[in-house]
Design an enzyme around this catalytic site. Structure first.
Site, mmCIF file in Angstrom:
data_model
loop_
_atom_site.group_PDB
_atom_site.id
_atom_site.type_symbol
_atom_site.label_atom_id
_atom_site.label_comp_id
_atom_site.label_asym_id
_atom_site.label_seq_id
_atom_site.Cartn_x
_atom_site.Cartn_y
_atom_site.Cartn_z
ATOM 1 N N ASP A 108 0.835 -1.211 0.000
ATOM 2 C CA ASP A 108 0.000 0.000 0.000
ATOM 3 C C ASP A 108 0.870 1.262 0.000
ATOM 4 O O ASP A 108 0.338 2.372 -0.056
ATOM 5 C CB ASP A 108 -0.993 -0.007 1.164
ATOM 6 N N ASP A 163 -1.443 -6.283 -0.739
ATOM 7 C CA ASP A 163 -1.526 -5.622 0.565
ATOM 8 C C ASP A 163 -2.947 -5.124 0.792
ATOM 9 O O ASP A 163 -3.510 -4.434 -0.074
ATOM 10 C CB ASP A 163 -0.558 -4.421 0.555
ATOM 11 N N LYS A 213 -1.480 -9.419 2.810
ATOM 12 C CA LYS A 213 -0.798 -8.926 4.016
ATOM 13 C C LYS A 213 -1.683 -7.882 4.666
ATOM 14 O O LYS A 213 -2.371 -7.137 3.977
ATOM 15 C CB LYS A 213 0.557 -8.302 3.650
ATOM 16 N N GLU A 268 -1.765 -5.133 8.343
ATOM 17 C CA GLU A 268 -0.983 -4.546 9.432
ATOM 18 C C GLU A 268 -1.669 -4.741 10.777
ATOM 19 O O GLU A 268 -2.888 -4.665 10.868
ATOM 20 C CB GLU A 268 -0.792 -3.040 9.186
ATOM 21 N N GLU A 288 8.789 -4.219 10.904
ATOM 22 C CA GLU A 288 9.248 -2.941 10.346
ATOM 23 C C GLU A 288 9.762 -2.014 11.446
ATOM 24 O O GLU A 288 9.090 -1.792 12.466
ATOM 25 C CB GLU A 288 8.097 -2.250 9.582
HETATM 26 O O1 KIV Z 1 3.336 -1.295 1.690
HETATM 27 C C1 KIV Z 1 4.517 -1.625 1.736
HETATM 28 O O2 KIV Z 1 5.302 -1.374 0.831
HETATM 29 C C2 KIV Z 1 4.968 -2.331 2.938
HETATM 30 C C3 KIV Z 1 6.429 -2.511 3.118
HETATM 31 C C4 KIV Z 1 7.032 -1.252 3.600
HETATM 32 C C5 KIV Z 1 6.720 -3.659 4.016
HETATM 33 O O3 KIV Z 1 4.171 -2.714 3.736
#
Ligand code: KIV
Length: 300
Positions: A59, A98, A128, A130, A197
């Site tokens: 994202d 993401d 993915k 968060e 991170e």
């Molecule tokens: O969105 C993204 O690029 C990420 C990375 C920084 C791990 O989540």
């Protein structure tokens, strides 16, 4: 079998899509995972040719592709579109879609529905998201829907305001322990890997040793099982200052700016295009064309 079919079979195997179990095997062997973000097909092809195991359609697209000031504004529809561009080009690497802010926080059902869209419409192999805490329940729900899901703890940019900005996490014993508990909770909920991170290297190494699934670090030191960098940071494409954990492997932004300046100068001076950049017409056709034009001019 003659050598040709054997070579073809070997090269097909080399290009066959990786599976989640292979990521675990790499961790057990101590082989590091290389991960990079990408947001379009040509970048995916280059990333695959370089040998990455995973491509994250992050994202971060909100910032590096769409030019927003944070990751929050990017929509699920936009993420699906970018993910489709990458997944259509990547053969061997696993493509991670993401889940953007607002696409999974409301309920487990919302999270599963959004994850399904990233797979079905975006062609992602994994998703993915968060956070931990209540988000572990989202991870469990997605995993129970048979979708491979990666967690992300430490500095989670979608909640940067709540965390007090883009700053390292887990720098006290208590917060490091909380981070460990979060990562473990995600693994227990079914995450197939966990992104760490902006976490102190020693803390990330301890977490990586204790998790069965691979950790993928960004600003989390060499003790992680893999590393991820944002495409634009790695290649020096972003004008903005990059975080301290980035190594810029090229300065493509400067290269591109120089190339574009040269192009504009050549167009203005008339030195581009040259005859090698143009198409020809046979002499007799050209003569006929000119004659037809002259005829029209006469009539006009
Ligand atoms: O969105 C993204 O690029 C990420 C990375 C920084 C791990 O989540």
């Amino acid at each position: 079998m003659s050598i040709q079919p054997r070579l073809a079979a070997a090269s097909a195997a080399a290009r066959a899509k990786l599976g989640v179990p292979e990521l675990g095997e790499m961790k057990r062997r101590g082989d590091k995972l290389s991960v990079v973000t990408a947001y379009d097909a040509p970048s995916a092809v280059l990333a695959e040719a370089a040998g990455v195991e995973l491509i994250l359609v992050g994202d971060t697209a909100a910032m590096v592709v769409f030019g927003h000031g944070s990751t929050l504004p990017v929509t699920l529809e936009e993420m699906i579109l970018l993910t489709r561009a990458v997944s259509g080009a990547a053969r061997r690497p696993l493509v991670i879609g993401d889940l953007p802010f607002g696409s999974y926080e409301v309920s487990d059902e919302q999270a599963v529905a959004s994850a399904i869209r990233l797979l079905k419409e975006g062609g992602a192999d994994l998703v993915k998201l968060e956070g931990a805490g209540r988000m572990a329940s989202r991870v469990r729900a997605i995993a129970e829907a048979n979708i491979g899901v990666i967690g992300h703890v430490g500095l989670t940019p979608q909640s940067a305001t709540r965390l007090g900005g883009f700053r390292a996490q887990g720098r006290t014993a208590a917060s490091a322990l909380a981070l460990f508990d979060d990562a473990l909770a995600l693994e227990r909920a079914g995450a197939v890997a966990v992104v760490l991170e902006a976490v102190p290297a020693a803390v990330a190494a301890s977490i990586s040793e204790r998790l069965a699934v691979p950790t993928i670090g960004i600003g989390a030191g060499p003790g992680c099982d893999g590393q991820v960098l944002v495409w634009h940071d790695l290649l020096g494409l972003s004008a903005a200052a990059t975080p301290r954990f980035v190594r810029r492997y090229a300065e493509l932004g400067e290269e591109i700016a120089g190339a574009l300046r040269a192009y504009v100068a050549d167009v203005r001076s008339g030195s581009f295009p040259e005859s090698v950049h143009t198409y020809s017409i046979p002499d007799e056709e050209r003569a006929r064309f000119e004659a037809a034009l002259a005829e029209r001019r006469l009539r006009g």
